[in-house]
Design an enzyme around this catalytic site. Structure first.
Site, PDB file in Angstrom:
ATOM      1  N   LEU A  47       0.867  -1.183   0.000  1.00 45.57           N
ATOM      2  CA  LEU A  47       0.000   0.000   0.000  1.00 45.57           C
ATOM      3  C   LEU A  47       0.900   1.228   0.000  1.00 45.57           C
ATOM      4  CD1 LEU A  47      -2.943  -0.439   2.562  1.00 45.57           C
ATOM      5  CD2 LEU A  47      -3.147   0.086   0.139  1.00 45.57           C
ATOM      6  N   ASP A  48       0.584   2.217  -0.830  1.00 43.48           N
ATOM      7  CA  ASP A  48       1.348   3.456  -0.833  1.00 43.48           C
ATOM      8  C   ASP A  48       1.307   4.105   0.553  1.00 43.48           C
ATOM      9  OD1 ASP A  48       1.995   3.280  -3.518  1.00 43.48           O
ATOM     10  OD2 ASP A  48       0.268   4.468  -4.177  1.00 43.48           O
TER      11      ASP A  48
END
Length: 233
Positions: free
Chosen positions: A47-48
């Site tokens: 996930l960013d």
């Protein structure tokens, strides 16, 4: 619970924390609890840092399941700002270009979204973890180098427009998609298809497979959760 034999843990990753940072902290807490130097741990699907939501962590022998877990269908809730872009197509970088929006209506958006459902070709963002000759694309970009990534085939099962504010030119979508889909790239491509620009202002992964956000352990309260577990050595 036996972390050495293997456990799968679902975390709600907070804003501005990298997936690796979340993994490292949880690994540290588990290792401390077990009184060992380092418990084998990995995550299934990055996930960013500016995204929140479901992050799967695997320990011990369960790390062998990471590849299969990464293939699970994912669901996201995303908010897009129309009429502008940034270098990373999210809020990590400042706006670098602006575009017209007077022609954009809810009807145009709903019609445009249809073209992104199904199996599509998507070029990953240049600020991404994709590798080019062994180097991460985002590392190359941060060094000022040009990056050219090849299109990848991804599958998008559903896109639903959940909100649109014509005054602020912000829209929210729910996306159900397969492995390897970049929602930042989707935002970029939606903006272009609308004859404008777009970037993400928020992103939350709300589901991976059958596991939903409500079932996840809050990252900031993981120690309390860990203290309640019956742990086998």
């Amino acid at each position: 619970m036996n972390f050495n034999e293997g456990e799968i843990i679902y975390i709600n990753k907070p804003y501005r924390l990298s997936s690796f940072g979340a993994l490292a902290h949880i690994r540290y807490l588990i290792s401390q609890k077990l009184g060992v130097k380092r418990v084998k741990t990995g995550h299934a699907g990055t996930l960013d840092p500016l995204a929140t939501g479901v992050l799967i962590l695997c320990t011990g022998r369960a790390t062998k399941q990471i590849e299969s877990l990464q293939r699970h269908t994912k669901e996201y809730i995303a908010t897009l700002q129309l009429g502008a872009t940034t270098a990373s197509y999210d809020m990590e970088h400042p706006v670098n270009a602006v575009f017209p929006t007077n022609h954009i209506t809810r009807e145009l958006i709903e019609e445009t979204l249809k073209q992104f459902v199904g199996i599509i070709e998507q070029v990953p963002p240049s600020y991404s973890a994709c590798k080019i000759n062994g180097d991460r694309a985002y590392d190359l970009r941060r060094k000022g180098k040009e990056v050219e990534l090849k299109p990848k085939t991804v599958q998008i099962d559903e896109i639903e427009l959940t909100a649109f504010d014509r005054m602020s030119m912000q829209m929210s979508i729910r996306v159900v998609c397969g492995k390897g889909t970049y929602i930042r790239a989707l935002a970029r491509d939606i903006g272009r298809a609308l004859g404008s620009g777009a970037y993400l202002t928020s992103l939350c992964r709300t589901r991976v497979g059958d596991v939903r956000l409500a079932q996840c352990i809050d990252y900031n309260h993981f120690q309390e959760w860990l203290d309640r577990q019956n742990i086998e050595q």
